[in-house]
Structure formats: structure tokens, C-alpha cells
Design an enzyme around this catalytic site. Structure first.
Site, PDB file in Angstrom:
ATOM      1  CB  SER A 127      35.530  37.509  32.105  1.00 44.48           C
ATOM      2  OG  SER A 127      34.193  37.095  32.259  1.00 44.48           O
ATOM      3  CG  ASP A 161      30.999  42.557  35.219  1.00 44.49           C
ATOM      4  OD1 ASP A 161      30.343  41.953  34.353  1.00 44.49           O
ATOM      5  OD2 ASP A 161      32.234  42.569  35.254  1.00 44.49           O
ATOM      6  CG  HIS A 188      32.684  42.007  31.495  1.00 42.94           C
ATOM      7  ND1 HIS A 188      32.329  41.303  32.611  1.00 42.94           N
ATOM      8  CD2 HIS A 188      33.585  41.234  30.849  1.00 42.94           C
ATOM      9  CE1 HIS A 188      32.963  40.142  32.643  1.00 42.94           C
ATOM     10  NE2 HIS A 188      33.739  40.087  31.574  1.00 42.94           N
TER      11      HIS A 188
END
Length: 548
Positions: free
Chosen positions: A260, A487, A517
Site C-alpha cells: 500500500s 482492493d 487489500h
């Protein structure tokens, strides 16, 4: 996305909410609704950072010793329990085979433009490779946020990386401003309880004034407690820190896994030091081309998609689903009605705490980070409808870094500090309100919440530096970039954008068709085979590889 209220961050947290009746759940990687962007400062970070006390160059006089940051020796010792700022809890358990985690500190300049000035100690953690004779080097992890403690997260998630530990020392760190690395502090626990319960979607002039006043008060607290560090906690400095870390660890190349926000950090590193990139994997990828509005709108759509998939799954289970409604639309309306009731009247949760609309929205978002936590969401919504807000509040607490003792980690304070020093954009009340219709259209559930979050840096005491990061990395080796179609926090399109921005022959895009995610550690044997093959053997998957 700079946020004004408790907002999803892309850092792993507790794997089980502290609420009665919460189902067991495995470790779930979560990611940030805090969307970030910017142009990297023109960076002339030298490969070795030299500090001279009192003067520089050949003019150094007697008694004035030149200091080479790259020559420092790390003093590895058994790891203590995580600090409060790192999230608390027990000291990490040994790795399989009995290998113990080791911790140390590395000294870095607070301001790379003034290496003669103050320094910061960065907290590091290491689990040594099993096969030292065939060790490749260190594999450095950043788990996102910004604001997540790598020192506390790596041991919690290490079971996913045990195969990689065959030939890598597993290493992570608390970036500057995070956890044990001179943590940014903005408020005490009681103040944070009040702040995170605030109305994050004001409806009239009085609520708007209260909202802005709370933003101003929060930012003032950050300046009061951490003002000297706030200008220096941005992503560019974190990338420079990683290159110094590479050298201090004794590695010629930086082998790296970023999740991320960690993909943005990795992209900035690749831009600054393309010739020093080793084998690198970006998972749950931030779109480097998005500004704050585009990024926040993308997240609104991403969280809405994740909720729609959750609702469709609930409907498909028929009578097993605890929520009212025979269609996903009816389940969504049930949730919207619940949130509207909570705005008017919060419900009892844990102890003397109540569940507000903001905390419920936060808790819903938290549970959407992984399909494995969907049972929490279903149970929490059902219980809240019956007047018990404990589980949704526990989910919200997990996202905000609050433990069962009422202590907060500094994940959200650091998140705000990094976002606001990176981002140039500052949205006024009028500008934010003008954007709300497109956010509501993007997501009936999360649009207004994320739209108001545009004001998160409006009162910040330090100016931002970029609009979006430059991640172009000509000359770097292949970087594996993995996008997940389901996601919620870093939508799938970001992977393609990152691969293209890294440049021809550098970004290698791979797709995981799944929920949640992140892809690595999701249970996909295909993803794990391709990532492990690249990191351990140097086999680059063909661009366009698709995994289920």
C-alpha cells in the site's frame, strides 16, 4: 488522502477486535484510506551521508571529527515489548526453529539538507535468515500507513514470509515519526477518544464550525508536541533513510517489499536511487498519478465496491445471512438507515463508551479490508441494529490504533503528519463542500465521509511539498507490481499506473483476482509462487500474469 477524522490507514493492526462475541480471524493486512500523492523534492541524497561537527570539508580543526553515518555499527539486542506508540503488547515470540527477533536503532540526520544538525534514531527489527551460507541479503518491509510500525508488524505477519527467510534476513523499521522512531504526538488518550468520536460529516453551519475547530485544535496539538520534527517526516526523507539503512546493513542493493503506502515509498526510493534497487515487490499499489481528490474518489469507489461484494455474498448465503434484505441494495439501505439513526443518537458499546455514526463508518471500512473479516461486519451490523455497538466500535478502535486498555498507538498522528508534509493541497470549507456531490455519487456509504476528509490538512502548521510523487526509475531493474481487483483502499487501476510510471522495462504488472487489500499472504498459491520465485531466484513473471 489526508483525513480530518479517523480514517482507514494501510497498516496491519490487531487481528481480533476486542469485543465480546467477536469471531476469530487470521492476521489481515489492511490499507489506507489515507491516500497520498506528490512530487518528490529535487533530491541530492549522496550514497554516503557525512556529518562534520562544527565545520565541513578540509577545514575541520583539531578535535572536530568527521562522522560517517554509513559507518555506524548496529547494536542488535533481544527485542523489548512494543512501545505504546507502536501499539503495545508482548515482546515478539521466536521464529520457527527458535530464532529470536533482534532489535536495534540506526541514527539518521533529521534534515538531510543540514547533516550537521539534529539526528533521529530509527527503530529496526531483524529475523536472521536460516541459510546464512546462501543468504541473499536483507529483505526490507514497509507495511503501509503511512504511520504503521514495522517493528511491531513484521513479527505479527512473519508466518507469511517464512519461505523468504530461507535466504533473507527479514528486516523492518519504524519510519521517522512512527512508533519508537521519534513518534509524532498530537493528543493524549482521552483527547483522542473524543476526537475519533466526532461528527465527521457536518450538516449545518454550527457543525461545520465545530468540525473546523477540532481540526485546528488537533493540528495545534501536533505542533505543540512534535513541531520540530513535522517538516522532516515526509516520504522523500523516509526513502533516503532506507538507502542509508541498506548501506548500514551491508547490502549493495535494496531488496524490498512494500504494501500500500509502502509501494509509494518504494517508488520514490526507485526514483532517487534506481541503480541501488535490488529485487522489489509492490503489493496493493498506490496510484502515483492521482491527486488527493482523484485518490479519495478512487477509494470511495473502492470501498463501495468492497461493500457491494460483501452484501452480494451475504444475500447469496440466504437464511444464513443475519442482515435484512433480499438484495445488496436492500442491505445497503439497512446500513444507511442504521448510520442515520446513529447520527441522531449513539448507542451503548463498551463500558461508558458509545458508538457514533463516525465510528460505525470507520468500523465498516475496517472490516472491508479483508474478506476474512466480513463475518465481523455482518455480526457487528446485526448487533448494532439491536442496540449493541461493541463490535463495530472495536473495529473502529483497531483501525485507529486503540488497544483494550485505552492506549493509542501513534499510527493516525503519524499518518496525518506524513500526508500533510507530502501534500501541497489545502482544501477550504467552501472547496470541500463543492466537491461533496461527486463523492456522494461515487459512494452512498463512504462518499461524504471521504469527501470531508479532504480538509484533513487544512489547518496543518507545515506546508506540503508535492502534488504527486515522481516514481520514474530509468535504469532500475524489474519491479514486480501486483494489483488486486477487489482492493477497497488502493483500487486495482493503481497497479497499471505505477507500472507505467516506473518506466519501460521496470514496472512488471501482475493481477490477483480476489477480495481484500493486498495479494501476497491472501492464500493464492499462484501469487506466492510468483513472488517467491522472483525474490528468491530472480525469476521475473511475464508482464500481465493473472492469478486467482
Amino acid at each position: 488522502m489526508p483525513t480530518s477524522s479517523p480514517a482507514p490507514t494501510d497498516s496491519p493492526g490487531p487481528d481480533t477486535p476486542d469485543a465480546p462475541g467477536a469471531p476469530d480471524a487470521p492476521e489481515a493486512r489492511r490499507a489506507a484510506a489515507a491516500r497520498r500523492a506528490g512530487t518528490v523534492l529535487a533530491a541530492a541524497a549522496a550514497a554516503a551521508v557525512l556529518v562534520t561537527a562544527g565545520c565541513s570539508g578540509s577545514d575541520a580543526g583539531e578535535g572536530q571529527q568527521e562522522r560517517d553515518f554509513t559507518a555506524q555499527k548496529l547494536d542488535w539486542r533481544p527485542c523489548p515489548p512494543p512501545s505504546e506508540a507502536e501499539g503495545g503488547g508482548p515482546a515478539p515470540s521466536p521464529l520457527p526453529g527458535g530464532t529470536k527477533w533482534e532489535c536495534s536503532f540506526m541514527e539518521v540526520p533529521r534534515d538531510y539538507a543540514d547533516p550537521d544538525g539534529e539526528t533521529i534514531e530509527l527503530a529496526l527489527i531483524r529475523g536472521k535468515a536460516r541459510d546464512q551460507a546462501n543468504r541473499i541479503g536483507s529483505l526490507i518491509f514497509n507495511f503501509g500507513g503511512p504511520g504503521g510500525s514495522g517493528v511491531s508488524t513484521l513479527p505479527a505477519a512473519a508466518k507469511d514470509y517464512e519461505k523468504l527467510r530461507e535466504r533473507y534476513d527479514l528486516v523492518s523499521f519504524d519510519p521517522r515519526g512512527v512508533g519508537r522512531s521519534q513518534a509524532v504526538e498530537c493528543a493524549d488518550n482521552q483527547q483522542l477518544d473524543e476526537y475519533y468520536a466526532q461528527d465527521a460529516t457536518p450538516d449545518d453551519a454550527a457543525e461545520e464550525k465545530a468540525y473546523v475547530d477540532r481540526l485546528r485544535s488537533y493540528a495545534s496539538g501536533c505542533e505543540e508536541h512534535s513541531g520540530a520534527d513535522l517538516p522532516y517526516v515526509g516520504t522523500t526523507n523516509a526513502a533516503r533513510d532506507m538507502d542509508l539503512m541498506r548501506q548500514v546493513l551491508g547490502d549493495d542493493k535494496l531488496h524490498y517489499v512494500g504494501f500500500s503506502y509502502g509501494t509509494e515509498l518504494g517508488g520514490v526510493y526507485a526514483h532517487l536511487f534506481p541503480e541501488k534497487v535490488g529485487r522489489a515487490v509492490f503489493d496493493a499499489v498506490v496510484d502515483p498519478n492521482s491527486d488527493s481528490v482523484q485518490g479519495s474518489l478512487g477509494q470511495a469507489k473502492g470501498f463501495q465496491l468492497a461493500f457491494d461484494n460483501f452484501a452480494a455474498d451475504c444475500v447469496a448465503r440466504g437464511d444464513e445471512c443475519q442482515l435484512p434484505g433480499s438484495t445488496p441494495e436492500e442491505i445497503q439501505q439497512f446500513v444507511l438507515d442504521l448510520l442515520a439513526r446513529l447520527e441522531k443518537k449513539p448507542i451503548p458499546a463498551t463500558g461508558d463508551r458509545k458508538l457514533t455514526q463516525t465510528q460505525a463508518t470507520n468500523g465498516i471500512a475496517e472490516a472491508l479490508y479483508s474478506k476474512e473479516t466480513w463475518p465481523y461486519l455482518e455480526q457487528g451490523l446485526d448487533e448494532a441494529d439491536g442496540g449493541n455497538g461493541a463490535l463495530l466500535l472495536a473495529l473502529s478502535d483497531a483501525l485507529n490504533g486503540r488497544n483494550r486498555d485505552g492506549d493509542y498507538s501513534n499510527i493516525q498522528s503519524a499518518n496525518a503528519a506524513v500526508n500533510c508534509v507530502d501534500y501541497k493541497e489545502r482544501y477550504s470549507l467552501a472547496q470541500t463542500k463543492a466537491r461533496l456531490p461527486e463523492f456522494r455519487k461515487a459512494s452512498p456509504l463512504f462518499g461524504e465521509y471521504l469527501g470531508w476528509g479532504l480538509m484533513g490538512c487544512s489547518e496543518w502548521p507545515v506546508p506540503g511539498k508535492w502534488e504527486h510523487p515522481d516514481v520514474s526509475a530509468p535504469g532500475a531493474p524489474p519491479i514486480l507490481v501486483i494489483g488486486n481487483t477487489g482492493d477497497p483502499a488502493t483500487p486495482y487501476a493503481g497497479a497499471k499506473a505505477m507500472a507505467e510510471a516506473l518506466g519501460q522495462g521496470v514496472g512488471v504488472e501482475m493481477t490477483y483476482r480476489g477480495e481484500g487489500h493486498g495479494a501476497y499472504g491472501s492464500g493464492s498459491a499462484c501469487v506466492q509462487k510468483n513472488v517467491d520465485g522472483y525474490l528468491l531466484e530472480g525469476r521475473v513473471p511475464p508482464a500481465g500474469t493473472v492469478c486467482e
